[in-house]
Design a protein around this motif. Structure first.
Motif, PDB file in Angstrom:
ATOM      1  N   PRO A 100      19.407  23.689 -14.175  1.00 27.80           N
ATOM      2  CA  PRO A 100      18.729  24.616 -15.090  1.00 27.80           C
ATOM      3  C   PRO A 100      19.680  25.498 -15.875  1.00 27.80           C
ATOM      4  O   PRO A 100      19.252  26.172 -16.816  1.00 27.80           O
ATOM      5  N   LEU A 101      20.948  25.506 -15.521  1.00 23.70           N
ATOM      6  CA  LEU A 101      21.939  26.267 -16.279  1.00 23.70           C
ATOM      7  C   LEU A 101      22.509  25.452 -17.434  1.00 23.70           C
ATOM      8  O   LEU A 101      23.346  25.950 -18.189  1.00 23.70           O
ATOM      9  N   TRP A 141      12.733  26.733 -16.964  1.00 28.64           N
ATOM     10  CA  TRP A 141      13.538  25.627 -17.506  1.00 28.64           C
ATOM     11  C   TRP A 141      12.714  24.354 -17.608  1.00 28.64           C
ATOM     12  O   TRP A 141      12.756  23.659 -18.644  1.00 28.64           O
ATOM     13  N   GLN A 142      11.938  24.042 -16.587  1.00 25.81           N
ATOM     14  CA  GLN A 142      11.135  22.826 -16.622  1.00 25.81           C
ATOM     15  C   GLN A 142      10.016  22.930 -17.656  1.00 25.81           C
ATOM     16  O   GLN A 142       9.678  21.936 -18.320  1.00 25.81           O
ATOM     17  N   GLU A 144      10.209  24.546 -20.466  1.00 28.78           N
ATOM     18  CA  GLU A 144      10.888  24.324 -21.746  1.00 28.78           C
ATOM     19  C   GLU A 144      11.244  22.860 -21.935  1.00 28.78           C
ATOM     20  O   GLU A 144      11.147  22.318 -23.052  1.00 28.78           O
ATOM     21  N   ASN A 145      11.641  22.190 -20.859  1.00 30.55           N
ATOM     22  CA  ASN A 145      11.944  20.764 -20.943  1.00 30.55           C
ATOM     23  C   ASN A 145      10.712  19.957 -21.333  1.00 30.55           C
ATOM     24  O   ASN A 145      10.803  19.008 -22.134  1.00 30.55           O
ATOM     25  N   GLU A 146       9.570  20.291 -20.766  1.00 28.20           N
ATOM     26  CA  GLU A 146       8.336  19.586 -21.129  1.00 28.20           C
ATOM     27  C   GLU A 146       8.022  19.791 -22.606  1.00 28.20           C
ATOM     28  O   GLU A 146       7.598  18.853 -23.304  1.00 28.20           O
ATOM     29  N   GLU A 147       8.212  21.001 -23.097  1.00 30.50           N
ATOM     30  CA  GLU A 147       7.967  21.277 -24.519  1.00 30.50           C
ATOM     31  C   GLU A 147       8.920  20.465 -25.395  1.00 30.50           C
ATOM     32  O   GLU A 147       8.520  19.928 -26.441  1.00 30.50           O
ATOM     33  N   ARG A 148      10.183  20.377 -24.984  1.00 32.89           N
ATOM     34  CA  ARG A 148      11.143  19.573 -25.737  1.00 32.89           C
ATOM     35  C   ARG A 148      10.682  18.115 -25.832  1.00 32.89           C
ATOM     36  O   ARG A 148      10.784  17.483 -26.884  1.00 32.89           O
ATOM     37  N   LEU A 149      10.211  17.588 -24.721  1.00 35.08           N
ATOM     38  CA  LEU A 149       9.785  16.199 -24.691  1.00 35.08           C
ATOM     39  C   LEU A 149       8.584  15.975 -25.612  1.00 35.08           C
ATOM     40  O   LEU A 149       8.559  15.017 -26.402  1.00 35.08           O
ATOM     41  N   ARG A 150       7.595  16.819 -25.531  1.00 29.11           N
ATOM     42  CA  ARG A 150       6.414  16.663 -26.386  1.00 29.11           C
ATOM     43  C   ARG A 150       6.785  16.725 -27.865  1.00 29.11           C
ATOM     44  O   ARG A 150       6.176  16.047 -28.702  1.00 29.11           O
ATOM     45  N   ALA A 151       7.776  17.546 -28.187  1.00 32.94           N
ATOM     46  CA  ALA A 151       8.158  17.736 -29.589  1.00 32.94           C
ATOM     47  C   ALA A 151       8.878  16.529 -30.184  1.00 32.94           C
ATOM     48  O   ALA A 151       9.044  16.452 -31.402  1.00 32.94           O
ATOM     49  N   THR A 152       9.298  15.565 -29.362  1.00 31.73           N
ATOM     50  CA  THR A 152      10.053  14.416 -29.883  1.00 31.73           C
ATOM     51  C   THR A 152       9.182  13.436 -30.648  1.00 31.73           C
ATOM     52  O   THR A 152       9.693  12.656 -31.455  1.00 31.73           O
ATOM     53  N   GLY A 153       7.886  13.419 -30.373  1.00 32.56           N
ATOM     54  CA  GLY A 153       7.008  12.433 -30.978  1.00 32.56           C
ATOM     55  C   GLY A 153       6.973  11.110 -30.239  1.00 32.56           C
ATOM     56  O   GLY A 153       6.192  10.223 -30.591  1.00 32.56           O
TER      57      GLY A 153
END
Length: 311
Positions: A100-101, A141-142, A144-153
């Motif tokens: 997470p760092l 952190w997790q 935010e990671n989920e949000e990153r993944l959804r944003a990829t399309g």
């Protein structure tokens, strides 16, 4: 004592392969990050007989010595070029990051997967992301990671496990030396999950259709406390074990010998949530995907008794 464990593992793999045969899926190219870890190693073993598996690891030579299956590929979360080579042309990818760092690790994998044409990403996250009162570093952190993944399309599936049963392997040295288990909040309860179940769910979701856009909550069949886990491990190793409850200060000092301070604070926060009952609920994600009940801690302990006896 190792034979029963090996037979169980072989039986699980055969069951998974049989289910895949019934599903009639085509042969896929699947990249597995964290392939040397607990979940990634097992997922690679489950998928390799039927699919082209790229097992990503920082140390291919060591992974080969440990019997990692598939096509072992050298890749580092901090090196986008190595990730891009590993992802190119893959149909699906298992995403498991652990620091997470280093949020850039997740960004690097997603960028490589998108550039390489990966269609479907299956991410191992954490069940705590669904709980508003969980605001520790690891859970944020997790999320935010989920949000990153959804944003990829890209197509995505989220696997949200509770704590792994295998975390109790940290007790193996004190069990072997002193017949003692030391843990914080001995009567707090957590619906911990067998990582073999997580791996089997991941293998199914990666290799069969119908899971895109879904999130699965993965827990064991019942909540169990550290004190009760100690009793089950005593039965597994065949001798009495004493349980010693740590104070928060003692737990913090022990964690400081292993983890940086931000993670120590996160562990203390997560432990307080468990003590308040925030991790006891049971979910049905494993039954949804696999059509069977999750593995009990008793079964996990008996299957791994040799580890605790030989530590």
């Amino acid at each position: 004592m190792s034979a029963p464990t090996g037979l169980r593992a072989a039986h699980r793999q055969a069951q998974c392969a049989a289910r895949a045969d019934r599903d009639g899926g085509k042969r896929l190219t699947i990249a597995v990050t964290g392939a040397s870890g607990t979940v990634g190693h097992a997922v690679t073993a489950l998928l390799a007989p039927r699919h082209r598996v790229r097992a990503l690891t920082r140390d291919p030579a060591r992974a080969a010595r440990r019997g990692l299956g598939g096509d072992i590929v050298g890749a580092d979360f901090a090196d986008r070029a190595s990730l891009a080579r590993a992802c190119r042309g893959a149909d699906a990818l298992l995403l498991v990051t652990s620091d997470p760092l280093r949020p850039d690790h997740e960004d690097n994998v997603l960028a490589a997967a998108r550039a390489g044409g990966v269609r479907h990403i299956v991410k191992v996250s954490a069940l705590a992301v669904t709980e508003p009162d969980a605001q520790d570093l690891v859970t944020r952190w997790q999320r935010e990671n989920e949000e990153r993944l959804r944003a990829t399309g890209m197509e995505w599936t989220l696997l949200r496990p509770r704590a792994f049963m295998s975390k109790t392997r940290d007790w193996a040295p004190s069990i072997a030396r002193e017949s003692v288990v030391r843990a914080l909040y001995g009567d707090s309860r957590v619906a911990c999950v067998d990582p073999r179940d997580i791996s089997e769910v991941a293998a199914r979701v990666l290799s069969t259709p119908g899971h895109a856009g879904r999130a699965y909550a993965l827990t064991g069949p019942a909540a169990i406390s550290p004190r009760e886990q100690c009793a089950e491990l005593a039965a597994a190793v065949g001798r009495p074990l004493d349980f010693v409850e740590l104070t928060p200060r003692e737990a913090r000092d022990a964690w400081r010998r292993r983890y940086p301070e931000p993670l120590v604070r996160a562990l203390l926060e997560m432990s307080r949530r468990q003590a308040a009952g925030g991790k006891a609920a049971v979910a049905d994600g494993i039954e949804q995907v696999l059509g069977r009940r999750p593995t009990t801690f008793r079964t996990w302990a008996r299957d791994h008794g040799d580890h605790f006896r030989a530590a």
